[in-house]
Scaffold this motif. Structure first.
Motif, PDB file in Angstrom:
ATOM      1  N   TYR A  82      10.851  -3.265   7.083  1.00 18.89           N
ATOM      2  CA  TYR A  82      11.445  -4.595   6.913  1.00 18.89           C
ATOM      3  C   TYR A  82      12.168  -4.722   5.563  1.00 18.89           C
ATOM      4  N   VAL A  83      11.991  -3.741   4.694  1.00 15.82           N
ATOM      5  CA  VAL A  83      12.591  -3.794   3.349  1.00 15.82           C
ATOM      6  C   VAL A  83      13.898  -3.010   3.367  1.00 15.82           C
ATOM      7  N   PRO A  84      15.025  -3.644   3.036  1.00 19.61           N
ATOM      8  CA  PRO A  84      16.294  -2.915   3.013  1.00 19.61           C
ATOM      9  C   PRO A  84      16.227  -1.699   2.094  1.00 19.61           C
ATOM     10  N   PRO A 128      12.908  -5.822  11.678  1.00 15.59           N
ATOM     11  CA  PRO A 128      13.045  -4.910  10.534  1.00 15.59           C
ATOM     12  C   PRO A 128      14.507  -4.753  10.125  1.00 15.59           C
ATOM     13  N   ALA A 129      14.711  -4.087   9.010  1.00 20.65           N
ATOM     14  CA  ALA A 129      16.071  -3.824   8.537  1.00 20.65           C
ATOM     15  C   ALA A 129      16.735  -2.787   9.442  1.00 20.65           C
ATOM     16  N   ALA A 130      18.055  -2.710   9.349  1.00 23.67           N
ATOM     17  CA  ALA A 130      18.797  -1.706  10.119  1.00 23.67           C
ATOM     18  C   ALA A 130      18.390  -0.301   9.655  1.00 23.67           C
ATOM     19  N   PRO A 131      18.385   0.683  10.562  1.00 22.46           N
ATOM     20  CA  PRO A 131      18.764   0.627  11.975  1.00 22.46           C
ATOM     21  C   PRO A 131      17.583   0.371  12.918  1.00 22.46           C
ATOM     22  N   VAL A 132      16.397   0.101  12.367  1.00 29.18           N
ATOM     23  CA  VAL A 132      15.218  -0.085  13.215  1.00 29.18           C
ATOM     24  C   VAL A 132      15.363  -1.343  14.063  1.00 29.18           C
ATOM     25  N   ASP A 133      16.060  -2.346  13.538  1.00 34.81           N
ATOM     26  CA  ASP A 133      16.262  -3.571  14.324  1.00 34.81           C
ATOM     27  C   ASP A 133      16.943  -3.267  15.656  1.00 34.81           C
ATOM     28  N   ARG A 134      17.935  -2.359  15.635  1.00 35.53           N
ATOM     29  CA  ARG A 134      18.655  -2.024  16.863  1.00 35.53           C
ATOM     30  C   ARG A 134      17.740  -1.346  17.866  1.00 35.53           C
ATOM     31  N   MET A 135      16.839  -0.507  17.383  1.00 36.24           N
ATOM     32  CA  MET A 135      15.901   0.186  18.276  1.00 36.24           C
ATOM     33  C   MET A 135      15.015  -0.811  19.013  1.00 36.24           C
ATOM     34  N   ASN A 174       4.502  12.301   5.693  1.00 38.66           N
ATOM     35  CA  ASN A 174       4.246  13.489   6.509  1.00 38.66           C
ATOM     36  C   ASN A 174       2.856  13.483   7.135  1.00 38.66           C
ATOM     37  N   GLU A 175       1.970  12.605   6.655  1.00 36.25           N
ATOM     38  CA  GLU A 175       0.605  12.551   7.181  1.00 36.25           C
ATOM     39  C   GLU A 175       0.430  11.479   8.260  1.00 36.25           C
ATOM     40  N   LEU A 176       1.476  10.733   8.573  1.00 33.16           N
ATOM     41  CA  LEU A 176       1.331   9.586   9.473  1.00 33.16           C
ATOM     42  C   LEU A 176       1.223  10.012  10.930  1.00 33.16           C
ATOM     43  N   ASP A 177       0.217   9.476  11.627  1.00 32.81           N
ATOM     44  CA  ASP A 177       0.156   9.612  13.078  1.00 32.81           C
ATOM     45  C   ASP A 177       0.981   8.481  13.699  1.00 32.81           C
ATOM     46  N   ASP A 178       0.906   8.353  15.046  1.00 35.58           N
ATOM     47  CA  ASP A 178       1.730   7.318  15.687  1.00 35.58           C
ATOM     48  C   ASP A 178       1.371   5.916  15.209  1.00 35.58           C
ATOM     49  N   GLU A 179       0.075   5.648  15.001  1.00 35.80           N
ATOM     50  CA  GLU A 179      -0.333   4.335  14.493  1.00 35.80           C
ATOM     51  C   GLU A 179       0.226   4.105  13.089  1.00 35.80           C
ATOM     52  N   GLY A 180       0.229   5.156  12.273  1.00 36.14           N
ATOM     53  CA  GLY A 180       0.789   5.045  10.931  1.00 36.14           C
ATOM     54  C   GLY A 180       2.286   4.799  10.959  1.00 36.14           C
ATOM     55  N   LEU A 181       2.982   5.437  11.919  1.00 36.91           N
ATOM     56  CA  LEU A 181       4.425   5.203  12.041  1.00 36.91           C
ATOM     57  C   LEU A 181       4.718   3.765  12.458  1.00 36.91           C
ATOM     58  N   ILE A 182       3.897   3.231  13.379  1.00 40.52           N
ATOM     59  CA  ILE A 182       4.077   1.828  13.763  1.00 40.52           C
ATOM     60  C   ILE A 182       3.818   0.921  12.567  1.00 40.52           C
ATOM     61  N   ALA A 183       2.811   1.263  11.742  1.00 34.99           N
ATOM     62  CA  ALA A 183       2.546   0.475  10.533  1.00 34.99           C
ATOM     63  C   ALA A 183       3.743   0.530   9.584  1.00 34.99           C
ATOM     64  N   LEU A 184       4.413   1.673   9.528  1.00 36.85           N
ATOM     65  CA  LEU A 184       5.622   1.802   8.708  1.00 36.85           C
ATOM     66  C   LEU A 184       6.742   0.928   9.262  1.00 36.85           C
ATOM     67  N   VAL A 185       6.912   0.938  10.589  1.00 35.93           N
ATOM     68  CA  VAL A 185       7.940   0.107  11.224  1.00 35.93           C
ATOM     69  C   VAL A 185       7.644  -1.373  10.993  1.00 35.93           C
ATOM     70  N   ALA A 186       6.363  -1.747  11.152  1.00 40.57           N
ATOM     71  CA  ALA A 186       5.974  -3.158  11.012  1.00 40.57           C
ATOM     72  C   ALA A 186       5.819  -3.572   9.563  1.00 40.57           C
ATOM     73  N   GLY A 187       5.956  -2.629   8.642  1.00 46.38           N
ATOM     74  CA  GLY A 187       5.774  -2.924   7.225  1.00 46.38           C
ATOM     75  C   GLY A 187       7.029  -2.633   6.418  1.00 46.38           C
TER      76      GLY A 187
END
Length: 438
Positions: free
Chosen positions: A264-266, A304-311, A248-261
């Motif tokens: 990737y874990v199912p 990344p794992a689904a469904p982020v891979d499709r995005m 809940n504290e993540l800004d856009d950079e934090g969200l990208i870090a979540l996507v790039a991190g």
């Protein structure tokens, strides 16, 4: 139900195993009170043995406790020795991090039952002696072995310091299967539940650490992915606790870090709140493609794992020209990794069929060449069919040049040769005169 012999064989220390042998012998003879006392003695002796080992290794907390114990033994200070035993589980949990809070609570119940067995005079009604059941003794035995006796003397703190050195070193495994072997042998197989929990939490948190470079964060992401395979239940529990506090504290950079991190874990996507998922979906639709591709390298090697891979695949047509303009084929190949993600291949074939310019066709085929280590012979047939149907490739020097590269580096063998022969006959057929075109 685990056999007693199997439980015994998990005990690492020879000294502790002797006490457990006494406990099992008493249990087998129906002397359940004696068995419980022997189990507690094994736990206490094992924790003290670990404390002495850690003190010899230079752990300051362990050294202070060892010196205090030795002084009490030397001067025969019974009250201090009794106090040391009363506080032993607290020391093991708080000061040495040898056990977690759950294990401490389990062993406290063993300690309390041991008192009822060892001090019957302290029970108000002497006719109502404590009589443990066979099931409760086995439960205490399993808890003692699982929490303490089966683990080596490594504190959570020291193990995490060692892991920090490992992941920053040149010897950190680059192959995922070797990384899994390293994690099992060094941390997971004989690590305490507290150590495993702390390792998972630290690894998850470091994937968000934007003060570190991309290699550091990616190594933690790979580690998280292997830890999820090794201990899926534990990983879900501790990753959830990290994400509950953080997402809940993540800004856009934090969200990208979540996507790039961690994405990737199912299974991580399912741990996110609905609001976090909605923000990620919106962000990946609207963030400039340059940020996704060049800055954060989200198409680098794996998706990344689904469904982020499709995005991300939905924006592949934007990613391709950005990378292809900046990289030659020789640079693009390491960008996409030694074993490129096969999820890239079907959309790449579609883009070959849909390329609307000579330059666009060349750019897509550069990516195809870069993912060639993952192409199958069936993929090759579909690709050549798509290329033949698109004159922006089949009629282009740029496109045919890329396909000639693929002929040498792509799939080989009889099926591949037949596919290329069919591609080559297209030129012969086009050159042959017909009745309408003499």
């Amino acid at each position: 139900m685990r056999a007693l012999e199997d439980i015994r064989n998990q005990v690492r220390s020879a000294k502790s195993r002797r006490y457990i042998d006494e406990a099992i012998a008493a249990y087998s003879g129906g002397a359940y009170r004696s068995a419980l006392i022997a189990i507690w003695i094994a736990v206490a002796a094992d924790l003290i043995e670990k404390l002495r080992f850690l003190a010899d290794e230079g752990d300051a907390n362990a050294k202070a406790h060892r010196d205090k114990l030795d002084a009490a033994i030397k001067d025969n200070k019974i009250n201090e020795l009794q106090k040391f035993e009363r506080e032993l589980l607290t020391k093991a949990h708080q000061d040495l991090q040898l056990i977690g809070s759950h294990e401490r609570d389990q062993l406290l119940r063993l300690y309390e039952d041991r008192h009822l067995c060892a001090h019957p005079a302290f029970i108000p009604d002497s006719d109502d002696l404590f009589n443990p059941t066979a099931e409760s003794v086995r439960a205490h035995l399993r808890a003692a072995v699982d929490a303490v006796l089966s683990h080596q003397a490594v504190t959570g703190r020291k193990a995490l310091e060692r892991f920090g050195r490992d992941i920053a070193s040149a010897s950190f495994p680059r192959d995922d299967s070797r990384l899994a072997d390293h994690l099992r042998a060094g941390y997971m197989d004989h690590g305490t539940p507290q150590l495993r929990a702390n390792l998972i939490k630290v690894v998850c948190k470091e994937t968000f650490n934007q003060e570190k470079d991309s290699t550091w964060r990616w190594n933690h992401t790979r580690t998280a992915r292997e830890l999820q395979k090794i201990a899926p239940g534990e990983f879900e529990e501790h990753a959830r606790s990290v994400l509950e506090r953080k997402q809940n504290e993540l800004d856009d950079e934090g969200l990208i870090a979540l996507v790039a991190g961690l994405c990737y874990v199912p299974g991580v996507w399912e741990l996110l709140h609905a609001g976090t998922r909605a923000r990620i979906e919106e962000l990946l639709k609207n963030v400039p493609a340059n940020q996704l591709v060049i800055v954060h390298q989200l198409y680098n090697g794996a998706l990344p794992a689904a469904p982020v891979d499709r995005m991300l695949l939905d924006r592949l047509s934007e990613a391709i020209p950005l990378v292809s303009r900046q990289m030659h084929f020789a640079q693009l190949t390491p960008f996409l990794g030694d074993v490129p993600d096969r999820r890239l291949i079907p959309p790449l074939i579609e883009l070959v069929a849909d390329a609307s310019s000579y330059e666009g066709g060349e750019a897509v085929l550069k990516w195809v060449n870069a993912v060639s280590p993952s192409l199958t012979k069936d993929d090759l047939q579909q690709l050549l069919t798509a290329a033949a149907s698109n004159n922006q490739i089949s009629g282009s020097v740029l496109g045919t040049r890329q396909l000639e590269f693929l002929r040498h580096i792509g799939p080989q063998g009889e099926q591949a040769t037949a596919a290329w022969a069919k591609w080559d006959t297209r030129w012969t057929q086009d050159a042959e005169p017909t009745a309408s075109n003499p």
